[in-house]
Design an enzyme around this catalytic site. Structure first.
Site, PDB file in Angstrom:
ATOM      1  N   ASN A   1      33.723  42.897  28.307  1.00 25.21           N
ATOM      2  CA  ASN A   1      34.154  42.133  29.469  1.00 25.21           C
ATOM      3  C   ASN A   1      35.628  41.734  29.425  1.00 25.21           C
ATOM      4  OD1 ASN A   1      33.747  40.043  31.757  1.00 25.21           O
ATOM      5  ND2 ASN A   1      34.401  38.776  30.023  1.00 25.21           N
TER       6      ASN A   1
ATOM      7  N   TYR B   1      46.093  48.099  36.516  1.00 19.65           N
ATOM      8  CA  TYR B   1      44.736  47.566  36.573  1.00 19.65           C
ATOM      9  C   TYR B   1      43.789  48.566  37.229  1.00 19.65           C
ATOM     10  CZ  TYR B   1      40.976  44.166  37.361  1.00 19.65           C
ATOM     11  OH  TYR B   1      39.771  43.507  37.349  1.00 19.65           O
TER      12      TYR B   1
ATOM     13  N   LYS C   1      40.647  50.416  35.347  1.00 19.14           N
ATOM     14  CA  LYS C   1      39.269  50.209  35.781  1.00 19.14           C
ATOM     15  C   LYS C   1      38.625  51.511  36.249  1.00 19.14           C
ATOM     16  CE  LYS C   1      39.020  45.828  34.856  1.00 19.14           C
ATOM     17  NZ  LYS C   1      38.153  45.328  33.757  1.00 19.14           N
TER      18      LYS C   1
END
Length: 250
Positions: free
Chosen positions: A90, A156, A160
């Site tokens: 996470n 980012y 991802k």
């Protein structure tokens, strides 16, 4: 019977936000928790909260962008509790905001190191331990931006997207070895990372991106993660589940 009874679960970035909510929920469902975070104060607070509620947990300080730290978390889990059955990768950061042609190189390197390489390092050491424990399940935290792009956050978005692809590849490799691996794609979630860095005007703009007219909560994401890491999702692997108030349906 509690859905994670007798399970050992490792959660990175568990000192606040989504990671903390997952740790608390998993502990309530019977798992023994390895709480990991780079921020020691937050990690210890999560451990204390679990113990106050009658659960078992330890804290392991780690920087997931370092392969050795990811190995250390797994080693401590096995040393303390004797096995590892569940992991949630996470930990992550947002990174700088800039167009690709102006994006700071050091910012790119840091975001990729934590948000993508950190997930790989986690899998690299979690998988052998889970295999040795007889199998289990892993959830990787991606994002809605693991499926679509947005302006100003190239690092980012790239990281991802990489997490989703990495999840699919790893899931295929271990599907017949009793390890399930899935990814979650949250929309914008009300966490300290968000609320402490944005103005009310900016927050209202984010709310407007979600057809449900609100942001999600860490607890809602934790419930999805719980299902994926439980036996109720026993035929689910290699999947990406968005939890986004309708964001990706637009």
């Amino acid at each position: 019977m509690k859905s994670l009874a007798s399970k050992i679960a490792l959660i990175t970035g568990a000192g606040s936000g989504i990671g903390k909510a997952i740790a608390l929920l998993y502990a309530a469902e019977g798992a023994k928790i390895v709480v990991s975070d780079i921020a020691e104060a937050g990690g210890q607070e999560t451990v204390a909260a679990i113990k106050t509620r009658g659960g078992q947990a330890i804290f392991v300080k780690a920087d997931t962008s370092k392969a050795g730290d990811s190995k250390h978390i797994v080693d401590e889990a096995v040393k303390t509790f004797g096995a590892l059955h569940i992991a949630v990768n996470n930990a992550g950061i947002g990174g700088p905001l800039a167009p690709v042609g102006e994006y700071p190189i050091d910012g790119w390197d840091k975001v990729i190191a934590i948000n993508l390489s950190g997930v790989f390092y986690g899998l690299r050491y979690q998988i052998p331990a889970i295999l040795a424990s007889g199998g289990g399940s892993i959830v990787n935290m991606a994002s809605i931006l693991g499926k679509v792009g947005t302006r100003g956050s190239a690092a980012y978005v790239a990281a991802k997207h990489g997490v989703v692809g990495l999840t699919e590849s790893a899931a295929l490799e271990y599907a017949d070895q009793r390890i399930r691996i899935n990814a979650i794609g949250p929309g914008y979630i009300t966490t300290p990372l968000l609320t402490n860095s944005l103005t009310k005007t900016q927050m209202d703009a984010l709310v407007g991106l979600h057809p449900m007219g609100r942001l999600g909560t860490s607890e809602e994401v934790a419930e999805l993660a719980l299902w994926l890491n439980s036996d109720k999702a026993s035929f689910v692997t290699g999947s990406y589940y968005n939890i986004d108030g309708g964001y990706l349906a637009q």
